[in-house]
Design an enzyme around this catalytic site. Sequence first.
Site, PDB file in Angstrom:
ATOM      1  N   HIS A  81     -45.745   9.398  56.282  1.00 59.66           N
ATOM      2  CA  HIS A  81     -45.809  10.029  57.514  1.00 59.66           C
ATOM      3  C   HIS A  81     -45.017   9.817  58.632  1.00 59.66           C
ATOM      4  O   HIS A  81     -45.472   9.889  59.769  1.00 59.66           O
ATOM      5  CB  HIS A  81     -47.526   9.819  57.940  1.00 59.66           C
ATOM      6  CG  HIS A  81     -48.447   9.684  56.690  1.00 59.66           C
ATOM      7  ND1 HIS A  81     -49.310  10.932  56.251  1.00 59.66           N
ATOM      8  CD2 HIS A  81     -49.070   8.765  56.008  1.00 59.66           C
ATOM      9  CE1 HIS A  81     -50.050  10.747  55.226  1.00 59.66           C
ATOM     10  NE2 HIS A  81     -49.518   9.315  55.050  1.00 59.66           N
TER      11      HIS A  81
ATOM     12  N   SER B 120     -19.944  16.801  72.440  1.00 54.64           N
ATOM     13  CA  SER B 120     -20.443  17.871  73.250  1.00 54.64           C
ATOM     14  C   SER B 120     -19.228  18.288  74.383  1.00 54.64           C
ATOM     15  O   SER B 120     -18.229  17.482  74.940  1.00 54.64           O
ATOM     16  CB  SER B 120     -21.481  17.296  73.843  1.00 54.64           C
ATOM     17  OG  SER B 120     -21.959  18.078  74.916  1.00 54.64           O
TER      18      SER B 120
ATOM     19  N   LYS C 204     -21.816  12.202  73.936  1.00 53.73           N
ATOM     20  CA  LYS C 204     -22.547  12.646  72.856  1.00 53.73           C
ATOM     21  C   LYS C 204     -21.470  12.351  71.601  1.00 53.73           C
ATOM     22  O   LYS C 204     -20.252  12.411  71.718  1.00 53.73           O
ATOM     23  CB  LYS C 204     -22.673  13.981  72.759  1.00 53.73           C
ATOM     24  CG  LYS C 204     -23.791  14.638  73.917  1.00 53.73           C
ATOM     25  CD  LYS C 204     -25.097  13.934  72.874  1.00 53.73           C
ATOM     26  CE  LYS C 204     -26.509  14.695  73.533  1.00 53.73           C
ATOM     27  NZ  LYS C 204     -26.999  15.164  72.472  1.00 53.73           N
TER      28      LYS C 204
ATOM     29  N   GLU D 275     -26.408  18.563  60.321  1.00 52.09           N
ATOM     30  CA  GLU D 275     -27.421  19.779  60.765  1.00 52.09           C
ATOM     31  C   GLU D 275     -27.061  20.916  60.027  1.00 52.09           C
ATOM     32  O   GLU D 275     -27.986  21.782  59.693  1.00 52.09           O
ATOM     33  CB  GLU D 275     -27.635  19.549  62.337  1.00 52.09           C
ATOM     34  CG  GLU D 275     -28.038  18.434  62.913  1.00 52.09           C
ATOM     35  CD  GLU D 275     -27.732  18.668  64.449  1.00 52.09           C
ATOM     36  OE1 GLU D 275     -27.079  19.368  65.018  1.00 52.09           O
ATOM     37  OE2 GLU D 275     -28.019  17.382  64.898  1.00 52.09           O
TER      38      GLU D 275
END
Length: 458
Positions: A155, A276, A282, A289
């Site tokens: 979980h 970024s 970043k 992704e």
Amino acid sequence: MNLWGGRFTENTNEDVFAFNASIGFDRRLYRQDIRGSLAHVEMLGRQAIITTEECALIKKGLNGILEDIESGKLAIDETAEDIHSFVEGELISRIGDAGKKLHTGRSRNDQVALDMRLYVRDYIDDLDKQLKALLQAVFGIMKDNIETYMPGFTHLQKAQPVTLAHHFGAYFEMFRRDRERLADIRARMNYCPLGSGALAGTTYPLDRKLVAELLDFTAPTRNSMDSVADRDYVIELLSALSTIMMHLSRFSEEIIIWNSNEYRFIELDDAFSTGSSIMPQKKNPDIAELVRGKTGRVYGALMSMLTTLKGIPLAYNKDMQEDKEVFFDASDNVFNCVKLFTGMLKTTRFNKENMEKSASGGFTNATDAADYLVGKGIPFRDAHGIVGKLVLYCLDKNISLDEMTLDEYKAISPVFENDIYNAIAIRTCVERRNTIGAPGPEAMTQMLSECENYLAAT
Ligand code: ARG
């Protein structure tokens, strides 16, 4: 060149030609198409359907075309309807009349069925190698991390301590099954459709067994209508590819979580992350992704193929041409995803300290505290209740189980002794789990040698 036209009195409408043509995407089948033609023509020669001289001439012509495409000397001309017309037209323009005999006893229906099978088979072999490289990368990380403790989750809540080797071992099993699936599909599809003609076989004495043998198939397919109408293997493969992507996507999700500022379990290599345009701090896990993102596209290909085929009556119908674009797109993407993911894994650094620190929090050793009580003669259900009270006490004091004093333990149950601290140490929790498939060092060493044997044997 058009392969047909005798019964037509008008030229094809330009838009119709473009709509109908597949050369824009089936051009990549040129190797398989020529390979199939070489086998067909060899058989035509041996069966004396064409002369030995014609056979030799056609083979020389086909090999020349292959060479010239490979070297870039011959561009695949998009004025042809498809790759089959292109190769045949080129052959005729190179060798003349003998070239016109290549298509004897053959239809584009069994020709494309063959080309697609050969392409799918080649693809399976290439992807299998790439999956093996991924398994080797996973295995390398497992071998180095038998004692790298981390929390195991259920979980997405900390559950029990495991090791990085154990966690990665789960992915090893998934990708191993993926390879097995590919092998199953390959074995089931490895039958040669050539010689089925348009749908009803042919009147020429074709030796289908010989063609199957020349092209490394197990045997010829058994029903000529099924042979030209069957794309089950494309569906099966798209289903296996979807499962591979599902595995990669779950793995990506973990990489993304582990790479987050909150977890900091891993550090991705600069070469495998991106920045970024506005936020200078970043470093983003774009590869993971994108892999996660492309999964949807591969599932889409599976659904698309199932839907395309569901209403097609026997035997060949032009709908079937739609197998190519979706399959090429999905299969290219899966191949690249496996390859890039492997590169990303191999360069990832694991922050072992953070992992272990995380394993020590969140009461991952609560089950072991209960097992400790069971060892002292308390039934498990009662032990579970007692440890529940310990956890409640700790939560209230904002401490962990290891930080409780023996007096505090004894206040909840007099059974506790000083040996509780060793019993709930993270290392002990892991070391004592040695059932088959568990993270303990004995079980893990056993599993590692099994994985190593598997990699050596396949
Ligand atoms: N481009 C076609 C395909 O991909 C080749 C077969 C064409 N056959 C035909 N009868 N039009 O399916």
